[in-house]
Design a protein around this motif. Structure first.
Motif, PDB file in Angstrom:
ATOM      1  N   GLY A  58      15.156  -2.827 -33.000  1.00  0.00           N
ATOM      2  CA  GLY A  58      15.355  -4.028 -33.783  1.00  0.00           C
ATOM      3  C   GLY A  58      15.374  -3.731 -35.275  1.00  0.00           C
ATOM      4  N   GLU A  59      15.696  -4.740 -36.051  1.00  0.00           N
ATOM      5  CA  GLU A  59      15.776  -4.551 -37.503  1.00  0.00           C
ATOM      6  C   GLU A  59      14.421  -4.227 -38.114  1.00  0.00           C
ATOM      7  OE1 GLU A  59      17.522  -8.060 -39.039  1.00  0.00           O
ATOM      8  OE2 GLU A  59      19.499  -7.717 -38.116  1.00  0.00           O
ATOM      9  N   ASP A  60      13.344  -4.686 -37.466  1.00  0.00           N
ATOM     10  CA  ASP A  60      12.006  -4.432 -38.000  1.00  0.00           C
ATOM     11  C   ASP A  60      11.435  -3.104 -37.516  1.00  0.00           C
ATOM     12  OD1 ASP A  60      11.768  -5.124 -35.391  1.00  0.00           O
ATOM     13  OD2 ASP A  60      10.190  -6.626 -35.669  1.00  0.00           O
ATOM     14  N   GLY A  61      12.214  -2.346 -36.729  1.00  0.00           N
ATOM     15  CA  GLY A  61      11.755  -1.050 -36.247  1.00  0.00           C
ATOM     16  C   GLY A  61      10.797  -1.115 -35.084  1.00  0.00           C
ATOM     17  N   SER A  62      10.632  -2.293 -34.469  1.00  0.00           N
ATOM     18  CA  SER A  62       9.714  -2.439 -33.346  1.00  0.00           C
ATOM     19  C   SER A  62      10.280  -1.786 -32.095  1.00  0.00           C
ATOM     20  CB  SER A  62       9.439  -3.923 -33.085  1.00  0.00           C
ATOM     21  OG  SER A  62      10.647  -4.599 -32.795  1.00  0.00           O
ATOM     22  N   ASP A  63       9.411  -1.537 -31.135  1.00  0.00           N
ATOM     23  CA  ASP A  63       9.815  -0.897 -29.882  1.00  0.00           C
ATOM     24  C   ASP A  63      10.672  -1.865 -29.072  1.00  0.00           C
ATOM     25  OD1 ASP A  63      10.129   0.562 -27.614  1.00  0.00           O
ATOM     26  OD2 ASP A  63       8.024   0.486 -26.987  1.00  0.00           O
ATOM     27  N   PRO A  64      11.935  -1.540 -28.816  1.00  0.00           N
ATOM     28  CA  PRO A  64      12.800  -2.473 -28.075  1.00  0.00           C
ATOM     29  C   PRO A  64      12.417  -2.606 -26.612  1.00  0.00           C
ATOM     30  CG  PRO A  64      13.938  -0.401 -28.450  1.00  0.00           C
ATOM     31  CD  PRO A  64      12.658  -0.313 -29.210  1.00  0.00           C
ATOM     32  N   ARG A  65      11.610  -1.671 -26.096  1.00  0.00           N
ATOM     33  CA  ARG A  65      11.194  -1.744 -24.689  1.00  0.00           C
ATOM     34  C   ARG A  65       9.927  -2.584 -24.500  1.00  0.00           C
ATOM     35  NH1 ARG A  65      12.862   1.740 -20.574  1.00  0.00           N
ATOM     36  NH2 ARG A  65      14.500   3.218 -21.116  1.00  0.00           N
ATOM     37  N   LYS A  66       9.337  -3.060 -25.567  1.00  0.00           N
ATOM     38  CA  LYS A  66       8.119  -3.851 -25.456  1.00  0.00           C
ATOM     39  C   LYS A  66       8.411  -5.179 -24.780  1.00  0.00           C
ATOM     40  CE  LYS A  66       4.316  -5.725 -28.228  1.00  0.00           C
ATOM     41  NZ  LYS A  66       3.775  -5.922 -29.596  1.00  0.00           N
ATOM     42  N   CYS A  67       7.609  -5.540 -23.772  1.00  0.00           N
ATOM     43  CA  CYS A  67       7.838  -6.781 -23.033  1.00  0.00           C
ATOM     44  C   CYS A  67       7.586  -7.975 -23.950  1.00  0.00           C
ATOM     45  CB  CYS A  67       6.920  -6.844 -21.815  1.00  0.00           C
ATOM     46  SG  CYS A  67       7.103  -8.372 -20.861  1.00  0.00           S
ATOM     47  N   PRO A  68       8.549  -8.894 -24.076  1.00  0.00           N
ATOM     48  CA  PRO A  68       8.356 -10.051 -24.965  1.00  0.00           C
ATOM     49  C   PRO A  68       7.469 -11.132 -24.374  1.00  0.00           C
ATOM     50  CG  PRO A  68      10.493 -10.162 -23.904  1.00  0.00           C
ATOM     51  CD  PRO A  68       9.880  -8.862 -23.483  1.00  0.00           C
ATOM     52  N   SER A  69       7.063 -10.952 -23.098  1.00  0.00           N
ATOM     53  CA  SER A  69       6.264 -11.984 -22.445  1.00  0.00           C
ATOM     54  C   SER A  69       4.771 -11.670 -22.503  1.00  0.00           C
ATOM     55  CB  SER A  69       6.717 -12.151 -20.993  1.00  0.00           C
ATOM     56  OG  SER A  69       5.933 -13.122 -20.337  1.00  0.00           O
ATOM     57  N   CYS A  70       4.397 -10.445 -22.122  1.00  0.00           N
ATOM     58  CA  CYS A  70       2.973 -10.113 -22.057  1.00  0.00           C
ATOM     59  C   CYS A  70       2.508  -9.227 -23.213  1.00  0.00           C
ATOM     60  CB  CYS A  70       2.639  -9.432 -20.730  1.00  0.00           C
ATOM     61  SG  CYS A  70       3.438  -7.830 -20.499  1.00  0.00           S
ATOM     62  N   ASP A  71       3.414  -8.766 -24.058  1.00  0.00           N
ATOM     63  CA  ASP A  71       3.113  -8.010 -25.286  1.00  0.00           C
ATOM     64  C   ASP A  71       2.646  -6.572 -25.044  1.00  0.00           C
ATOM     65  OD1 ASP A  71       3.899 -10.049 -26.932  1.00  0.00           O
ATOM     66  OD2 ASP A  71       1.902 -10.952 -27.004  1.00  0.00           O
ATOM     67  N   ASP A  72       1.916  -6.291 -23.951  1.00  0.00           N
ATOM     68  CA  ASP A  72       1.443  -4.920 -23.733  1.00  0.00           C
ATOM     69  C   ASP A  72       2.202  -4.227 -22.612  1.00  0.00           C
ATOM     70  OD1 ASP A  72       0.467  -6.474 -21.700  1.00  0.00           O
ATOM     71  OD2 ASP A  72      -1.502  -5.503 -21.641  1.00  0.00           O
ATOM     72  N   GLY A  73       3.246  -4.846 -22.091  1.00  0.00           N
ATOM     73  CA  GLY A  73       4.049  -4.249 -21.026  1.00  0.00           C
ATOM     74  C   GLY A  73       5.256  -3.504 -21.577  1.00  0.00           C
ATOM     75  N   ARG A  74       5.893  -2.722 -20.702  1.00  0.00           N
ATOM     76  CA  ARG A  74       7.075  -1.950 -21.083  1.00  0.00           C
ATOM     77  C   ARG A  74       8.176  -2.239 -20.076  1.00  0.00           C
ATOM     78  NH1 ARG A  74       9.653   3.001 -20.138  1.00  0.00           N
ATOM     79  NH2 ARG A  74      10.377   4.082 -22.028  1.00  0.00           N
ATOM     80  N   LEU A  75       9.396  -2.426 -20.569  1.00  0.00           N
ATOM     81  CA  LEU A  75      10.524  -2.727 -19.695  1.00  0.00           C
ATOM     82  C   LEU A  75      11.110  -1.430 -19.143  1.00  0.00           C
ATOM     83  CD1 LEU A  75      12.323  -5.543 -21.735  1.00  0.00           C
ATOM     84  CD2 LEU A  75      10.565  -5.748 -19.976  1.00  0.00           C
ATOM     85  N   ASN A  76      11.157  -1.349 -17.815  1.00  0.00           N
ATOM     86  CA  ASN A  76      11.685  -0.176 -17.129  1.00  0.00           C
ATOM     87  C   ASN A  76      12.815  -0.584 -16.193  1.00  0.00           C
ATOM     88  OD1 ASN A  76       9.758   1.437 -18.357  1.00  0.00           O
ATOM     89  ND2 ASN A  76       8.299   1.214 -16.657  1.00  0.00           N
ATOM     90  N   LEU A  77      13.632   0.389 -15.842  1.00  0.00           N
ATOM     91  CA  LEU A  77      14.721   0.158 -14.904  1.00  0.00           C
ATOM     92  C   LEU A  77      14.147   0.016 -13.503  1.00  0.00           C
ATOM     93  CD1 LEU A  77      17.836   0.043 -14.497  1.00  0.00           C
ATOM     94  CD2 LEU A  77      17.739   2.508 -14.046  1.00  0.00           C
TER      95      LEU A  77
END
Length: 348
Positions: free
Chosen positions: A65-84
């Motif tokens: 993202g423009e703010d340099g945040s981790d794009p894989r960070k889950c937007p729902s639970c905040d501490d999760g990671r999006l995986n295939l």
């Protein structure tokens, strides 16, 4: 895609067609390389293949993202990671905190904000209370897209009262919908101003085909640059000036059976009368302004009978099948008794 492999194979196929190379030798060469590649992967588990694909495809689907945040960070639970992940209907991205977090995202390239799905990952989004009724206004998503809703479904006796809903225009981003926009959509249709040509009120609304303005029986779809919530009288008058005007529906009275209105309209094929979903065209030469309720009821009754919606047709009597007469069984004739031999005459 290995373009060199494709080009080399095409050359070999040309050599086969011209008779310069034996096709069995080419096939044997291809099979040896293919079989060796299969042997290297046949013992891999599905999870190992998904992890490898996730590693290879991640930079393509998850862009910072423009703010340099981790794009894989889950937007729902905040501490999760999006995986295939692999599901019943194919591959998708999901949170590794499943089943505690059920956020998912389709295989699509985003700009790092998680897409519109992140808006409602944990349920409807509360926008605030309606200042007039106090009911909660919420943003939701249905099978036909995003919409806003006032309050919840209620019961009056045994009758369900559905809450007021309004679709989000396709030209609007659901992320930008706030309480003010939601209240404006829920207030539609709204008055725009008086039409100078007819003296009728011009209204703006949102229908099944998108935003529109209306005066009398004339509808005009709004352009993408027009906002149904803010369009003014001057712009509406300009749009209406370019289309032919239609006469507004004329109510003739109430139907004696259900007390619902019987109206007269003008459609593509001429004037007609309507009651509910039943419509009947006026006969040629009939002056629409002179049609009475009684005449309209006669036309509607005739149309209903023609469509089979009137009285039930009497069932045709079933023809009795003629029973075939059985032929009498033939009497068995007794075999003739054997004739007695003639008495012998003695010769004297």
């Amino acid at each position: 895609v290995e373009y060199d492999f494709t080009a080399d194979l095409e050359d070999k196929l040309d050599d086969i067609s011209s008779g310069r190379v034996d096709w069995k030798a080419v096939l044997h060469e291809f099979w040896d390389a293919f079989n060796n590649a299969i042997d290297e992967t046949k013992d891999l588990r599905v999870s190992e293949v998904l992890d490898r694909l996730d590693e290879l495809l991640g930079p393509h689907f998850f862009r910072p993202g423009e703010d340099g945040s981790d794009p894989r960070k889950c937007p729902s639970c905040d501490d999760g990671r999006l995986n295939l992940k692999l599901g019943k209907f194919g591959a998708f991205f999901g949170c590794n905190n499943y089943p505690e977090c059920k956020f998912t995202r389709p295989l699509e390239v985003t700009n790092g904000n998680g897409g519109d799905e992140a808006l409602l990952a944990s349920g409807p989004k509360e926008l605030g209370p309606d200042p007039d009724t106090g009911d909660l206004i919420s943003l939701r998503k249905g099978p036909y897209g995003f919409y806003v809703q006032r309050g919840e479904e209620a019961l009056e006796g045994k009758k369900k009262i559905k809450p007021k809903r309004a679709s989000i225009p396709k030209s609007s981003n659901p992320v930008d919908v706030d309480l003010e926009i939601a209240l404006g959509l829920l207030s539609l249709p709204r008055d725009v101003g008086i039409d100078e040509e007819t003296g009728d009120m011009i209204t703006a609304g949102f229908g099944r085909f998108g935003p529109f303005i209306k005066v009398g029986g004339t509808y005009v779809s709004l352009k993408e640059s027009d906002d149904v919530l803010t369009i003014g009288l001057n712009r509406a008058s300009h749009l209406l000036a370019d289309v032919p005007r239609k006469a507004p529906p004329k109510e003739l009275g109430s139907h004696p059976k259900d007390k619902k209105p019987v109206v007269q309209k003008v459609g593509r094929w001429g004037p007609f009368v309507q009651h509910g979903k039943l419509m009947a065209t006026l006969p040629k030469g009939t002056d629409p302004d002179s049609v009475t309720l009684e005449q309209a009821l006669e036309l509607l009754d005739a149309k209903a009978k023609k469509n089979g919606k009137g009285a039930k047709k009497a069932a045709k009597p079933k023809k009795k099948k003629a029973t075939k007469k059985k032929k009498p069984a033939a009497k068995k004739s007794n075999p003739p008794a054997p004739s007695e031999p003639a008495p012998e005459v003695a010769n004297e």
